[in-house]
Motif scaffolding. Structure first.
Motif, PDB file in Angstrom:
ATOM      1  N   ILE A  82       0.779  -1.126   0.089  1.00 59.02           N
ATOM      2  CA  ILE A  82      -0.087   0.037  -0.121  1.00 59.02           C
ATOM      3  C   ILE A  82       0.923   1.114   0.044  1.00 59.02           C
ATOM      4  O   ILE A  82       2.098   1.117   0.375  1.00 59.02           O
ATOM      5  N   TRP A  83       0.300   2.226  -0.475  1.00 59.72           N
ATOM      6  CA  TRP A  83       0.889   3.452  -0.677  1.00 59.72           C
ATOM      7  C   TRP A  83      -0.084   4.616  -0.926  1.00 59.72           C
ATOM      8  O   TRP A  83      -1.182   4.299  -1.356  1.00 59.72           O
ATOM      9  N   ALA A  84       0.393   5.886  -0.693  1.00 55.17           N
ATOM     10  CA  ALA A  84      -0.618   6.918  -0.528  1.00 55.17           C
ATOM     11  C   ALA A  84       0.166   8.048  -0.647  1.00 55.17           C
ATOM     12  O   ALA A  84       1.242   8.322  -0.042  1.00 55.17           O
ATOM     13  N   GLU A  85      -0.680   9.155  -1.277  1.00 55.75           N
ATOM     14  CA  GLU A  85      -0.207  10.547  -0.910  1.00 55.75           C
ATOM     15  C   GLU A  85      -1.093  11.311  -0.381  1.00 55.75           C
ATOM     16  O   GLU A  85      -2.432  11.211  -0.554  1.00 55.75           O
ATOM     17  N   TYR A  86      -0.833  12.365   0.492  1.00 55.90           N
ATOM     18  CA  TYR A  86      -1.630  13.127   0.749  1.00 55.90           C
ATOM     19  C   TYR A  86      -1.247  14.612   0.987  1.00 55.90           C
ATOM     20  O   TYR A  86      -0.252  15.053   1.136  1.00 55.90           O
ATOM     21  N   THR A  87      -2.242  15.376   1.056  1.00 53.33           N
ATOM     22  CA  THR A  87      -2.045  17.026   0.935  1.00 53.33           C
ATOM     23  C   THR A  87      -3.419  17.860   1.754  1.00 53.33           C
ATOM     24  O   THR A  87      -4.490  17.126   1.583  1.00 53.33           O
TER      25      THR A  87
END
Length: 116
Positions: A36-41
């Motif tokens: 799993i991986w994610a970007e967040y802002t």
């Protein structure tokens, strides 16, 4: 096992401490073959990334983020994936900073297209 997180957008249901992830933060998740991986802002976070693994309904990942004031921070999180009655996904998270003192729990839930 709940469905794949790939392509889902999730948001916290409540604000954390000032200067941290909050309800304006959006996490875009990816999942493939147990990774799993994610970007967040959003909110006080200019850019954040998380990476880890999924086994059944348990996520284990580390996160790193850049805040608006130019500081960075990182930590470790273990989450449980829950499928809500309406079909959306909720993550029940237990996290601990590694770059600074502090730990806690949080909940993020899948947002629908009109909430992005």
């Amino acid at each position: 096992m709940a469905r794949s997180l790939d392509g889902l957008v999730l948001a916290p249901v409540a604000d954390q401490a000032p200067g941290q992830v909050g309800t304006r933060t959006r996490f875009t998740y990816h999942e493939k073959d147990g990774e799993i991986w994610a970007e967040y802002t959003g909110g006080d976070v200019v850019r954040g990334h998380l990476v880890g693994s999924r086994e059944d309904d348990r996520l284990d990942f580390r996160y790193v983020q850049l805040k608006r004031d130019g500081t960075t921070s990182s930590g470790h999180c273990v989450s449980t994936v829950v499928e809500l009655p309406d079909g959306r996904v909720r993550l029940q998270e237990s996290w601990e900073w590694e770059s600074q003192p502090g730990s806690g729990t949080s909940v993020v839930e899948q947002v629908t297209a009109h909430e992005h």
